[in-house]
Scaffold this motif. Structure first.
Motif, PDB file in Angstrom:
ATOM      1  N   LEU A  14      -2.471  -7.170 -36.851  1.00  0.00           N
ATOM      2  CA  LEU A  14      -3.122  -7.242 -38.155  1.00  0.00           C
ATOM      3  C   LEU A  14      -2.019  -7.238 -39.207  1.00  0.00           C
ATOM      4  N   THR A  18      -4.017  -8.354 -44.611  1.00  0.00           N
ATOM      5  CA  THR A  18      -5.367  -8.187 -44.070  1.00  0.00           C
ATOM      6  C   THR A  18      -5.713  -6.711 -43.962  1.00  0.00           C
ATOM      7  N   ARG A  19      -4.770  -5.897 -43.509  1.00  0.00           N
ATOM      8  CA  ARG A  19      -4.989  -4.445 -43.429  1.00  0.00           C
ATOM      9  C   ARG A  19      -5.371  -3.899 -44.810  1.00  0.00           C
ATOM     10  N   GLU A  21      -6.645  -5.517 -47.335  1.00  0.00           N
ATOM     11  CA  GLU A  21      -7.954  -6.059 -47.724  1.00  0.00           C
ATOM     12  C   GLU A  21      -9.089  -5.285 -47.044  1.00  0.00           C
ATOM     13  N   ARG A  92      -7.446  -6.568 -35.334  1.00  0.00           N
ATOM     14  CA  ARG A  92      -8.019  -7.918 -35.358  1.00  0.00           C
ATOM     15  C   ARG A  92      -8.583  -8.202 -33.971  1.00  0.00           C
ATOM     16  N   ARG A  96     -11.426 -14.595 -37.193  1.00  0.00           N
ATOM     17  CA  ARG A  96     -12.211 -14.228 -38.371  1.00  0.00           C
ATOM     18  C   ARG A  96     -12.923 -12.884 -38.201  1.00  0.00           C
ATOM     19  N   ILE A 129     -14.969 -12.513 -41.611  1.00  0.00           N
ATOM     20  CA  ILE A 129     -14.726 -13.341 -42.791  1.00  0.00           C
ATOM     21  C   ILE A 129     -15.965 -14.199 -42.993  1.00  0.00           C
ATOM     22  N   TRP A 135     -13.564 -11.011 -46.455  1.00  0.00           N
ATOM     23  CA  TRP A 135     -13.932 -10.069 -45.411  1.00  0.00           C
ATOM     24  C   TRP A 135     -15.149  -9.272 -45.888  1.00  0.00           C
TER      25      TRP A 135
END
Length: 174
Positions: A14, A18-19, A21, A92, A96, A129, A135
């Motif tokens: 990840l 992204t983490r 978010e 992850r 997505r 996503i 997300w």
């Protein structure tokens, strides 16, 4: 390790953006609940979200049903809450999709029913996503590790000195 093992490791990795978010998504979700901003909460959820709390005793499918549960259970101005999550374990699971486990502690004050509830649990979330590229939470819920309720009458001298709804969050102590 082999190609298949490397692909699994890459999939589970990840990135920091992204983490961040996903962490902010969870924080917005809880802030929305505590401030009764149901539009904000709804915006954190997938349309087909599944919510399951209290070890499955409370189960709701779809954004409207989850928001309906929240507004019915916590929508009164006399129902005050503080939810805090820590120790995110984010992973992850696909291009997505991702999962998360969060340690939650919460305090609830219900002035109508005159009780204080304190508890802890571990949230287990799934994220996806959505078509708009954001997300959102696709599944959320927890099973309590503990919970206790104390009638406010059993707390001599207890009084509410601030509420975001009754006195605009101003403390009566100042």
């Amino acid at each position: 390790m082999g190609i298949q093992g490397e692909l699994l490791m890459e999939q589970a990795a990840l990135d920091e953006a992204t983490r961040h978010e996903l962490e902010e998504l969870k924080y917005r979700y809880l802030r929305g609940i505590d401030t009764k901003d149901w539009d904000l909460v709804a915006d954190t959820l997938c349309q087909d979200v599944v919510g399951e709390w209290s070890g499955g005793a409370l189960h709701y499918e779809g954004r409207a049903a989850v928001i309906g549960f929240f507004t019915d259970a916590m929508g009164r101005e006399s129902f005050l809450s503080a939810h805090r999550v820590t120790h995110p374990e984010l992973e992850r699971t696909g291009e997505r999709t991702a999962t998360g486990i969060w340690a939650l502690t919460d305090q609830l004050v219900d002035l109508q029913w005159q009780f204080l509830l304190q508890g802890a649990c571990f949230y287990h979330d799934e994220y996806r996503i959505d078509p708009d590229g954001r997300w959102r939470i696709s599944r959320t819920g927890y099973q309590r590790t503990f919970e206790h309720v104390t009638p406010l009458a059993d707390l001599p001298g207890w009084r509410l000195t601030a509420s975001g709804w009754e006195n605009d969050g101003r403390s009566s102590l100042v």
